[in-house]
Write a protein that holds these residues in place. Structure first.
Motif, PDB file in Angstrom:
ATOM      1  N   MET A  33     -21.730 -31.171 -12.984  1.00 34.79           N
ATOM      2  CA  MET A  33     -21.316 -30.219 -14.418  1.00 34.79           C
ATOM      3  C   MET A  33     -19.827 -29.892 -13.976  1.00 34.79           C
ATOM      4  O   MET A  33     -19.290 -29.713 -12.505  1.00 34.79           O
ATOM      5  CB  MET A  33     -22.002 -29.277 -14.265  1.00 34.79           C
ATOM      6  CG  MET A  33     -23.907 -29.346 -13.835  1.00 34.79           C
ATOM      7  SD  MET A  33     -24.195 -27.868 -14.590  1.00 34.79           S
ATOM      8  CE  MET A  33     -25.907 -28.232 -14.287  1.00 34.79           C
ATOM      9  N   THR A  34     -19.028 -30.625 -14.873  1.00 32.50           N
ATOM     10  CA  THR A  34     -18.052 -30.957 -14.316  1.00 32.50           C
ATOM     11  C   THR A  34     -16.854 -29.632 -15.526  1.00 32.50           C
ATOM     12  O   THR A  34     -16.506 -28.757 -15.747  1.00 32.50           O
ATOM     13  CB  THR A  34     -17.472 -32.379 -15.570  1.00 32.50           C
ATOM     14  OG1 THR A  34     -18.995 -33.220 -15.090  1.00 32.50           O
ATOM     15  CG2 THR A  34     -15.863 -33.377 -14.938  1.00 32.50           C
ATOM     16  N   GLY A  35     -16.218 -29.309 -14.159  1.00 35.09           N
ATOM     17  CA  GLY A  35     -14.403 -28.716 -14.912  1.00 35.09           C
ATOM     18  C   GLY A  35     -13.597 -30.124 -15.792  1.00 35.09           C
ATOM     19  O   GLY A  35     -13.989 -30.847 -16.596  1.00 35.09           O
TER      20      GLY A  35
ATOM     21  N   ASP B 153      -9.538 -31.971 -16.013  1.00 33.09           N
ATOM     22  CA  ASP B 153      -8.544 -32.609 -14.887  1.00 33.09           C
ATOM     23  C   ASP B 153      -6.909 -31.489 -14.665  1.00 33.09           C
ATOM     24  O   ASP B 153      -6.521 -31.463 -13.544  1.00 33.09           O
ATOM     25  CB  ASP B 153      -7.837 -33.164 -15.920  1.00 33.09           C
ATOM     26  CG  ASP B 153      -8.676 -35.023 -15.740  1.00 33.09           C
ATOM     27  OD1 ASP B 153     -10.147 -34.643 -15.092  1.00 33.09           O
ATOM     28  OD2 ASP B 153      -8.890 -35.806 -16.908  1.00 33.09           O
TER      29      ASP B 153
ATOM     30  N   TYR C  74     -12.867 -24.303 -13.657  1.00 34.40           N
ATOM     31  CA  TYR C  74     -13.965 -22.984 -13.841  1.00 34.40           C
ATOM     32  C   TYR C  74     -15.302 -24.096 -13.134  1.00 34.40           C
ATOM     33  O   TYR C  74     -15.409 -25.544 -13.303  1.00 34.40           O
ATOM     34  CB  TYR C  74     -14.551 -22.946 -14.901  1.00 34.40           C
ATOM     35  CG  TYR C  74     -15.410 -21.458 -15.466  1.00 34.40           C
ATOM     36  CD1 TYR C  74     -15.611 -20.252 -14.458  1.00 34.40           C
ATOM     37  CD2 TYR C  74     -16.720 -22.331 -15.457  1.00 34.40           C
ATOM     38  CE1 TYR C  74     -17.589 -19.807 -14.941  1.00 34.40           C
ATOM     39  CE2 TYR C  74     -18.223 -21.660 -14.749  1.00 34.40           C
ATOM     40  CZ  TYR C  74     -18.060 -20.461 -14.672  1.00 34.40           C
ATOM     41  OH  TYR C  74     -19.261 -19.959 -14.617  1.00 34.40           O
TER      42      TYR C  74
ATOM     43  N   ARG D 294     -29.403 -28.348  -9.395  1.00 37.21           N
ATOM     44  CA  ARG D 294     -28.619 -27.352  -9.577  1.00 37.21           C
ATOM     45  C   ARG D 294     -28.496 -26.659 -10.736  1.00 37.21           C
ATOM     46  O   ARG D 294     -29.181 -27.498 -11.915  1.00 37.21           O
ATOM     47  CB  ARG D 294     -27.167 -28.913  -9.762  1.00 37.21           C
ATOM     48  CG  ARG D 294     -27.167 -29.398  -8.170  1.00 37.21           C
ATOM     49  CD  ARG D 294     -25.715 -30.334  -8.447  1.00 37.21           C
ATOM     50  NE  ARG D 294     -26.039 -31.456  -9.325  1.00 37.21           N
ATOM     51  CZ  ARG D 294     -25.137 -31.897 -10.414  1.00 37.21           C
ATOM     52  NH1 ARG D 294     -24.377 -31.531 -10.067  1.00 37.21           N
ATOM     53  NH2 ARG D 294     -26.279 -33.392 -10.882  1.00 37.21           N
TER      54      ARG D 294
ATOM     55  N   ALA E 170     -26.011 -23.699 -13.887  1.00 35.91           N
ATOM     56  CA  ALA E 170     -24.858 -23.025 -14.257  1.00 35.91           C
ATOM     57  C   ALA E 170     -24.920 -22.101 -15.436  1.00 35.91           C
ATOM     58  O   ALA E 170     -25.525 -22.222 -15.549  1.00 35.91           O
ATOM     59  CB  ALA E 170     -23.930 -24.667 -14.275  1.00 35.91           C
TER      60      ALA E 170
ATOM     61  N   ARG F  11     -28.114 -23.295 -17.523  1.00 33.18           N
ATOM     62  CA  ARG F  11     -28.904 -24.707 -17.951  1.00 33.18           C
ATOM     63  C   ARG F  11     -29.282 -25.213 -15.896  1.00 33.18           C
ATOM     64  O   ARG F  11     -28.645 -24.733 -16.017  1.00 33.18           O
ATOM     65  CB  ARG F  11     -28.095 -25.740 -17.911  1.00 33.18           C
ATOM     66  CG  ARG F  11     -26.928 -26.099 -17.983  1.00 33.18           C
ATOM     67  CD  ARG F  11     -25.187 -26.352 -19.037  1.00 33.18           C
ATOM     68  NE  ARG F  11     -24.162 -26.592 -18.963  1.00 33.18           N
ATOM     69  CZ  ARG F  11     -23.268 -25.397 -18.297  1.00 33.18           C
ATOM     70  NH1 ARG F  11     -23.400 -24.529 -18.230  1.00 33.18           N
ATOM     71  NH2 ARG F  11     -22.303 -25.926 -17.518  1.00 33.18           N
TER      72      ARG F  11
ATOM     73  N   ASP G 272     -22.252 -39.817 -15.540  1.00 27.09           N
ATOM     74  CA  ASP G 272     -21.451 -38.828 -15.880  1.00 27.09           C
ATOM     75  C   ASP G 272     -21.741 -39.161 -17.310  1.00 27.09           C
ATOM     76  O   ASP G 272     -22.154 -38.568 -18.928  1.00 27.09           O
ATOM     77  CB  ASP G 272     -19.963 -39.604 -16.274  1.00 27.09           C
ATOM     78  CG  ASP G 272     -19.644 -37.924 -14.649  1.00 27.09           C
ATOM     79  OD1 ASP G 272     -20.312 -37.026 -14.301  1.00 27.09           O
ATOM     80  OD2 ASP G 272     -18.274 -38.714 -14.692  1.00 27.09           O
TER      81      ASP G 272
ATOM     82  N   ASP H 236     -20.504 -29.689 -19.321  1.00 27.82           N
ATOM     83  CA  ASP H 236     -20.671 -30.648 -18.919  1.00 27.82           C
ATOM     84  C   ASP H 236     -20.444 -32.401 -19.225  1.00 27.82           C
ATOM     85  O   ASP H 236     -20.564 -33.063 -17.776  1.00 27.82           O
ATOM     86  CB  ASP H 236     -22.762 -30.616 -18.733  1.00 27.82           C
ATOM     87  CG  ASP H 236     -23.050 -29.511 -17.747  1.00 27.82           C
ATOM     88  OD1 ASP H 236     -21.745 -29.160 -17.158  1.00 27.82           O
ATOM     89  OD2 ASP H 236     -23.974 -29.451 -18.577  1.00 27.82           O
ATOM     90  N   VAL H 237     -19.319 -32.950 -20.199  1.00 29.07           N
ATOM     91  CA  VAL H 237     -18.648 -34.010 -20.416  1.00 29.07           C
ATOM     92  C   VAL H 237     -17.546 -34.032 -18.973  1.00 29.07           C
ATOM     93  O   VAL H 237     -16.846 -33.248 -19.475  1.00 29.07           O
ATOM     94  CB  VAL H 237     -19.128 -33.803 -21.838  1.00 29.07           C
ATOM     95  CG1 VAL H 237     -18.172 -35.186 -22.272  1.00 29.07           C
ATOM     96  CG2 VAL H 237     -20.841 -33.510 -22.209  1.00 29.07           C
ATOM     97  N   ALA H 238     -18.226 -34.665 -18.714  1.00 34.81           N
ATOM     98  CA  ALA H 238     -16.420 -35.449 -17.879  1.00 34.81           C
ATOM     99  C   ALA H 238     -15.386 -35.405 -19.164  1.00 34.81           C
ATOM    100  O   ALA H 238     -15.414 -35.923 -20.150  1.00 34.81           O
ATOM    101  CB  ALA H 238     -16.537 -36.838 -17.672  1.00 34.81           C
ATOM    102  N   PRO H 239     -14.190 -34.843 -18.889  1.00 35.82           N
ATOM    103  CA  PRO H 239     -13.059 -35.249 -19.878  1.00 35.82           C
ATOM    104  C   PRO H 239     -13.161 -36.106 -20.683  1.00 35.82           C
ATOM    105  O   PRO H 239     -12.765 -36.669 -22.046  1.00 35.82           O
ATOM    106  CB  PRO H 239     -12.099 -34.467 -19.262  1.00 35.82           C
ATOM    107  CG  PRO H 239     -12.526 -34.185 -17.977  1.00 35.82           C
ATOM    108  CD  PRO H 239     -13.824 -34.351 -17.484  1.00 35.82           C
TER     109      PRO H 239
END
Lengths: 327, 312
Positions: free
Chosen positions: A1-3, A5, A10, B39, B41, B47, B220, B274-277
């Motif tokens: 689960m991604t923050g 750049d 968070y 995992r 959050a 989720r 990802d 949860d989506v990568a930038p």
């Protein structure tokens, strides 16, 4: 689960992957494996074994660990799983003494039962859950994974004779086939466990595979290392194996228990067991995060480490040593 | 060997449970791999995602054109639960082209989630073939012989929905949707591009082309597709209920149909979680056209207006 750049981050700890790293030696040397029968045949067998190991050790170290200050630890496995015998108070000093006569130090002593359950953690069960059998040709995901039969093979089994007879008296026998055979097969089918009276007994090759994974630092339980060596400082050893920690550190100055590679000196009678171990390890999916972590750490030390588990393992088989117990 | 192609599939449905699954029961439901963590959050919405299960495959791969390929290795499957209500099974595989020969099985387990392609099939043909292969199982009587990510999703969802922790009394009748996706690196693509297709009532496909400098992580990419599939399912499900309920009188039957949507689904709209930038441009594009969030707002307004009609 991604923050993100940049800027304000968070994160929630429960969402982050976590893999504990364990200290690593270059080489873990198994100097012996004691069964009740070996113990019964007297200390001379042990002395012979230790002399052989001492002779092999420099060569193994030269092949498997980097030149210079290599970190090598030794370990010894005592069977307290299949047949309990004697008492730690009797066995441990005898082992340590016989090793010292050959110029060897036993750094760590493990109880074989630790490969099944250690400190309440079902280690063998966790490894069994990570086994992924090689696919039959045509396996595209639509068939459910094979039932938990308690067997694992390196190929396609020959159809059972009962089924063949039921189908047709004249049905031709089909041979088993090894998946990666070079023209001719060496088909192996390994029994992983049996269940009796509601209790599961893991097979000797299965526990030996777990033992290799423990020595290679490749097992985690929810990210944590499952079996930390515990020192034993009191000088006297207990009367019951259960009163001894599953993995005891006998030498306070020892290099770490786990290692990038393992070397085992075993009696030739262990050859089929270790072949089975390789079939099992070839079908065990180690957590990728653990493989990645060790790849990073070894690269930082300029050590090249093969990704395949079985390529990290070396043996010497010697005739005339202790015969080993049959499980 | 080159790896410029990731394929996968996501099946999305309503958890077979009458209310939001309590937080304490979630790790148990998603504990697919002993010794690995589930995992989870809490923000912006609860989720949880399971560890990955590996499934072995050795089968033909669909190709759009040109030489065939045979895939050998493992696909990874995981389960995801959103808001304690929406359950997903997600399968992914990285296709590694130009493998020379079959290797000992340990080689593949040291590269979990990789399917090595024996034969001369190239990435574009495999990507297009995988997407085109999505609806072949609609043809009755045909047994799929090619890589069946859908079957892996189905068996995983079936196991999850049968779990004893569930009461098997869902609050509404919904249909599962499935999203089959491919993502490949495309040296000619200056920015992220692709095509999202609504094939029929339950099947969607997504073909993504990523610029060469975009990070190309299968997990990802799967997370992006799980997020898209979750929101597409919400749109599909709420839209269908609104269409049935909001067309006639605001009678008790209509209200009974709408209530569960309001109670259980309306707060689950959080695009981009949860989506990568680097992959968010996929969402930006879908928000621009057709405008997922605009449609969601329209649906929500319609439902609220209809409910207000009743109370006045």
């Amino acid at each position: 689960m991604t923050g993100h750049d940049r800027g304000l981050w968070y994160s929630e700890t429960s969402a982050e992957p976590r893999t504990e790293s364990v200290p690593m030696s270059h080489l873990s040397v198994e100097v012996g494996h004691l069964y009740r029968e070996d113990f019964a045949s007297g200390p001379d067998v042990l002395r012979r074994q230790f002399r052989s190991v001492a002779a092999m050790l420099p060569a193994a170290a030269a092949v498997l660990s980097p030149p210079g200050r290599s970190r090598i630890s030794t370990c010894f496995l005592v069977d307290d799983y299949f047949h309990r015998f004697a008492a730690p108070a009797e066995v441990v000093p005898l082992l340590v003494g016989a090793a010292a006569e050959a110029g060897l130090t036993i750094d760590y002593l493990a109880r074989e039962s630790a490969c099944a359950v250690a400190d309440g953690r079902p280690i063998a069960g966790m490894v069994a859950a990570r086994m992924v059998a090689p696919p039959e040709e045509g396996g595209n995901g639509s068939r459910p994974p094979p039932q938990e039969s308690g067997w694992l093979s390196n190929g396609t089994r020959s159809p059972s004779s009962a089924a063949t007879e039921a189908m047709a008296r004249h049905a031709a026998w089909t041979p088993p086939r090894e998946f990666t055979a070079r023209r001719h097969s060496i088909f192996t089918d390994v029994e992983l466990w049996d269940d009796a009276d509601g209790e599961r007994t893991w097979s000797s090759p299965f526990l030996a595979a777990v033992w290799q994974l423990l020595r290679l630092g490749l097992i985690r339980d929810k990210g944590a290392a499952p079996l930390a060596p515990r020192p034993w400082d009191t000088g006297t050893y207990p009367q019951a194996w259960d009163d001894l920690p599953p993995l005891v550190q006998l030498n306070p100055h020892a290099a770490p228990f786990a290692a990038y590679r393992t070397f085992s000196v075993l009696p030739t009678t262990f050859l089929p067991i270790e072949h089975a171990v390789r079939v099992l390890l070839d079908a065990t999916a180690v957590e990728p995060a653990v493989l990645d972590q060790l790849a990073q750490h070894s690269a930082a030390e300029h050590i090249s480490l093969p990704r395949e588990v079985t390529a990290r393992i070396m043996y010497t088989f010697l005739p005339g040593l202790a015969d080993g117990g049959s499980a | 060997m080159t790896a410029h192609l990731v394929v996968g599939e996501v099946h999305t449905g309503l958890l077979m449970h009458s209310s939001m699954l309590p937080e304490g029961a979630v790790p148990g439901l998603l504990d697919l791999v002993p010794g690995e963590r589930v995992r989870w959050a809490e923000r912006p919405m609860a989720r949880a995602v399971s560890a990955d299960l590996a499934r072995a495959v050795d089968c033909p791969l669909a190709v759009a054109s040109g030489p065939r390929g045979r895939g050998l290795g493992t696909v990874l499957a995981r389960a995801r639960l959103v808001g304690g209500r929406v359950i997903q099974a997600s399968v992914r595989a990285r296709l590694v082209c130009n493998a020379e020969r079959r290797r000992p099985w340990g080689h593949y387990l040291a590269r979990l989630g990789d399917v090595e392609v024996l034969g001369k099939a190239d990435a574009p043909a495999l990507a297009d073939g995988f997407i085109a292969d999505a609806d072949t199982d609609a043809d009755a009587g045909l047994v799929r012989v090619t890589l069946d990510t859908g079957a892996v999703c189905e068996s995983l969802l079936m196991d999850l929905q049968r779990a004893p922790a569930l009461d098997h009394r869902p609050t509404m009748r919904t249909r599962r949707t499935r999203l089959r996706w491919s993502a490949r690196r495309d040296p000619d693509a200056p920015v992220l591009s692709g095509r999202f297709t609504v094939v029929d009532e339950t099947l969607r496909t997504l073909s993504l082309h990523l610029p060469a400098d975009t990070a190309f992580d299968p997990a990802d990419l799967a997370a992006l597709c799980e997020d898209l599939a979750h929101h597409d399912w919400l749109l599909t499900t709420a839209g269908r209920v609104a269409e049935q309920a909001c067309t006639g009188a605001a009678d008790p039957t209509a209200l009974r149909r709408l209530r569960p949507v309001v109670d259980h689904l309306l707060h689950l709209w959080t695009p981009g979680t949860d989506v990568a930038p680097a992959l968010l441009p996929a969402w930006d594009a879908l928000e621009a056209r057709p405008g997922f969030s605009r449609q969601w707002q329209t649906t929500v307004s319609r439902i609220r207006a209809f409910l207000a009609l009743d109370t006045t």
